[in-house]
Design a protein around this motif. Structure first.
Motif, short mmCIF file in Angstrom:
data_model
loop_
_atom_site.label_atom_id
_atom_site.label_comp_id
_atom_site.label_asym_id
_atom_site.label_seq_id
_atom_site.Cartn_x
_atom_site.Cartn_y
_atom_site.Cartn_z
N ILE A 288 46.60 41.65 29.14
CA ILE A 288 46.83 43.11 28.63
C ILE A 288 45.79 43.82 28.14
CG2 ILE A 288 48.23 44.56 26.88
CD1 ILE A 288 50.26 42.41 26.87
N ASN A 289 44.61 43.18 27.27
CA ASN A 289 43.77 43.73 27.03
C ASN A 289 42.63 44.32 28.17
OD1 ASN A 289 44.12 43.88 24.49
ND2 ASN A 289 43.17 42.10 23.93
N GLN A 290 42.62 43.39 29.13
CA GLN A 290 41.81 43.65 30.48
C GLN A 290 42.37 44.72 31.21
OE1 GLN A 290 40.57 40.01 32.44
NE2 GLN A 290 39.91 39.08 30.89
N LEU A 291 43.69 44.50 31.20
CA LEU A 291 44.61 45.60 32.12
C LEU A 291 44.33 46.94 31.59
CD1 LEU A 291 47.90 43.73 33.04
CD2 LEU A 291 45.99 44.39 34.67
N TRP A 292 44.36 47.02 30.24
CA TRP A 292 43.92 48.50 29.69
C TRP A 292 42.85 49.02 29.84
CZ3 TRP A 292 47.24 52.05 28.34
CH2 TRP A 292 48.59 51.69 28.10
N ASP A 293 41.78 47.91 29.55
CA ASP A 293 40.22 48.38 30.20
C ASP A 293 40.33 49.01 31.69
OD1 ASP A 293 39.31 48.01 27.63
OD2 ASP A 293 38.68 45.99 28.31
N TYR A 294 40.84 48.00 32.47
CA TYR A 294 40.84 48.53 33.91
C TYR A 294 41.58 49.93 34.03
CZ TYR A 294 39.22 43.75 34.95
OH TYR A 294 38.59 42.72 34.80
N LYS A 295 42.60 50.20 33.36
CA LYS A 295 43.55 51.53 33.49
C LYS A 295 42.53 52.59 32.92
CE LYS A 295 47.43 53.81 31.97
NZ LYS A 295 48.84 53.65 31.26
N ARG A 296 41.91 52.40 31.84
CA ARG A 296 40.85 53.44 31.45
C ARG A 296 39.92 53.80 32.49
NH1 ARG A 296 41.06 50.21 26.69
NH2 ARG A 296 42.66 50.76 25.49
N LYS A 297 39.25 52.79 33.31
CA LYS A 297 38.54 52.98 34.14
C LYS A 297 39.15 53.71 35.58
CE LYS A 297 35.36 49.50 32.55
NZ LYS A 297 34.72 47.97 32.85
N GLY A 298 40.30 53.46 35.74
CA GLY A 298 41.17 54.21 36.76
C GLY A 298 41.19 52.97 37.92
N TRP A 299 40.92 51.76 37.67
CA TRP A 299 40.97 50.65 38.71
C TRP A 299 42.55 50.31 38.69
CZ3 TRP A 299 36.37 47.33 36.68
CH2 TRP A 299 35.23 48.02 37.00
N VAL A 300 43.38 50.61 37.88
CA VAL A 300 44.73 50.02 37.83
C VAL A 300 45.69 50.81 37.18
CG1 VAL A 300 44.23 47.45 37.72
CG2 VAL A 300 44.82 48.98 35.76
N VAL A 301 47.09 51.02 37.77
CA VAL A 301 47.91 51.91 37.46
C VAL A 301 49.15 51.29 36.79
CG1 VAL A 301 49.41 53.83 37.92
CG2 VAL A 301 47.24 53.50 39.26
N GLN A 302 49.70 51.40 35.73
CA GLN A 302 50.95 50.90 34.82
C GLN A 302 52.28 51.95 35.26
OE1 GLN A 302 50.96 51.13 30.79
NE2 GLN A 302 52.52 49.51 30.45
N GLN A 303 53.08 51.15 35.81
CA GLN A 303 54.42 51.82 35.86
C GLN A 303 55.50 50.79 35.10
OE1 GLN A 303 55.11 52.06 39.98
NE2 GLN A 303 53.99 54.00 40.17
N GLY A 304 55.84 51.54 34.10
CA GLY A 304 56.64 50.88 32.95
C GLY A 304 55.88 49.28 32.60
N LYS A 305 56.64 48.16 32.92
CA LYS A 305 56.05 47.11 32.71
C LYS A 305 55.22 46.50 33.52
CE LYS A 305 59.75 45.99 29.22
NZ LYS A 305 60.58 44.98 28.68
N THR A 306 55.21 47.02 34.69
CA THR A 306 54.48 46.37 35.94
C THR A 306 53.02 47.00 35.72
OG1 THR A 306 55.32 47.87 37.61
CG2 THR A 306 56.43 45.71 36.99
N TRP A 307 52.24 46.50 36.41
CA TRP A 307 50.71 47.10 36.96
C TRP A 307 50.48 46.95 38.36
CZ3 TRP A 307 47.67 48.68 32.95
CH2 TRP A 307 48.24 48.39 31.76
N LEU A 308 50.12 48.10 38.79
CA LEU A 308 49.56 47.92 40.29
C LEU A 308 48.05 48.18 40.61
CD1 LEU A 308 52.00 51.00 40.87
CD2 LEU A 308 52.30 48.64 41.73
N SER A 309 47.57 47.33 41.48
CA SER A 309 45.99 47.62 41.61
C SER A 309 45.74 48.60 42.51
CB SER A 309 45.79 46.26 42.75
OG SER A 309 46.25 46.34 43.84
#
Length: 128
Positions: A31-52
């Motif tokens: 989760i911590n890594q996903l949030w870092d990636y989200k801040r960089k714009g590399w991944v997107v969160q939709q509800g409880k799922t993550w998209l590359s």
């Protein structure tokens, strides 16, 4: 060992738990890594799922130019189509007052809904 980003790219769409199982990391680390990636714009969160990195259309924030913004509020800025009129200070102030009044109304509505939510069980007993 596969990284979180590599796992998500391979899975296209996954929850943090699924990524955790695939990578062998703890869910908190994922989760911590996903949030870092989200801040960089590399991944997107939709509800409880993550998209590359290829975000969906609703996740892409449009970058409008000043002309596009002014065009979107044409009833406020122009009297005839194709003619650009700079609004007066008085007109802008009037729009600001209207917007503040709308915000105040929405805040009162939010407070009322909060109170209703606190007493939801009582309302359900009263309403058949």
């Amino acid at each position: 060992m596969e990284t979180v980003l590599q796992a998500l790219e391979a899975m296209k769409k996954a929850t943090s738990l699924e990524i955790s199982r695939r990578t062998g990391l703890t869910q908190r680390e994922v989760i911590n890594q996903l949030w870092d990636y989200k801040r960089k714009g590399w991944v997107v969160q939709q509800g409880k799922t993550w998209l590359s990195v290829e975000p969906t259309q609703d996740a892409v924030q449009p970058t409008d130019s000043v002309a596009a913004v002014l065009e979107s509020i044409t009833p406020f800025t122009s009297t005839r189509r194709g003619e650009m009129v700079i609004p007066t200070v008085r007109g802008v102030s009037r729009e600001i007052r209207r917007a503040k009044a709308k915000v105040a109304q929405l805040e009162r509505l939010r407070d009322a809904v909060r109170e209703l939510s606190k007493h939801k069980h009582l309302i359900q007993e009263v309403m058949p």
